[in-house]
Design a protein around this motif. Sequence first.
Motif, PDB file in Angstrom:
ATOM      1  N   VAL A   1      43.786  22.556  -7.595  1.00  0.00           N
ATOM      2  CA  VAL A   1      44.896  23.418  -8.016  1.00  0.00           C
ATOM      3  C   VAL A   1      45.979  23.429  -6.946  1.00  0.00           C
TER       4      VAL A   1
ATOM      5  N   TYR B   1      50.294  20.923  -4.620  1.00  0.00           N
ATOM      6  CA  TYR B   1      49.999  21.573  -5.895  1.00  0.00           C
ATOM      7  C   TYR B   1      49.731  20.542  -6.982  1.00  0.00           C
TER       8      TYR B   1
ATOM      9  N   SER C   1      50.314  20.786 -12.937  1.00  0.00           N
ATOM     10  CA  SER C   1      50.180  21.821 -13.968  1.00  0.00           C
ATOM     11  C   SER C   1      50.515  23.225 -13.465  1.00  0.00           C
ATOM     12  N   VAL C   2      50.516  23.419 -12.139  1.00  0.00           N
ATOM     13  CA  VAL C   2      50.776  24.761 -11.601  1.00  0.00           C
ATOM     14  C   VAL C   2      52.011  24.795 -10.712  1.00  0.00           C
TER      15      VAL C   2
ATOM     16  N   ARG D   1      54.711  27.635 -10.379  1.00  0.00           N
ATOM     17  CA  ARG D   1      54.146  28.910 -10.851  1.00  0.00           C
ATOM     18  C   ARG D   1      53.181  29.518  -9.836  1.00  0.00           C
ATOM     19  N   PHE D   2      52.450  28.682  -9.134  1.00  0.00           N
ATOM     20  CA  PHE D   2      51.457  29.136  -8.157  1.00  0.00           C
ATOM     21  C   PHE D   2      51.955  28.872  -6.739  1.00  0.00           C
TER      22      PHE D   2
ATOM     23  N   MET E   1      49.499  33.626  -8.360  1.00  0.00           N
ATOM     24  CA  MET E   1      49.626  32.954  -9.651  1.00  0.00           C
ATOM     25  C   MET E   1      50.581  33.753 -10.531  1.00  0.00           C
TER      26      MET E   1
ATOM     27  N   LEU F   1      51.384  33.130 -15.787  1.00  0.00           N
ATOM     28  CA  LEU F   1      50.078  32.618 -16.192  1.00  0.00           C
ATOM     29  C   LEU F   1      50.089  32.162 -17.645  1.00  0.00           C
TER      30      LEU F   1
ATOM     31  N   ASP G   1      45.281  28.395 -17.901  1.00  0.00           N
ATOM     32  CA  ASP G   1      44.870  28.695 -16.533  1.00  0.00           C
ATOM     33  C   ASP G   1      43.505  29.383 -16.486  1.00  0.00           C
TER      34      ASP G   1
END
Length: 124
Positions: free
Chosen positions: A48, A60, A63-64, A67-68, A83, A86, A90
């Motif tokens: 992740v 990262y 996919s994240v 956002r993360f 996070m 969401l 996830d």
Amino acid sequence: QVQLVESGGGLAQAGGSLRLSCAASGRTFSIYAMAWFRQAPGKEREFVAGISWRGGSTYYADSVKGRFTISRDNAKNTVYLQMNSLEREDTAVYYCAAGRTPTVPISAHLYGYWGQGTQVTVSS
């Protein structure tokens, strides 16, 4: 030896936020690369986010990204995963991992220490 304990998981609505924490024990915490992996039911464990041992480099999964956010506080022996935004996708068990390397591998087998995992569930 390094022991890792995750916390902060739970239930969130889509579009919401959660922050995971990973507390590490061990006098040499600052030399470890730290990462978060996740595993959804029926799927393989996936990378992740990761952070280098000095905290200067972060990585990262696509996919994240955006956002993360991963961060670490060596004085507190803790790494965090903020996070935001969401999505249902996830939903997974999130694991903290530590590796005795200055780089940040994305392969799970290169990390020697793992936490017990914390469940994150995102509802629509």
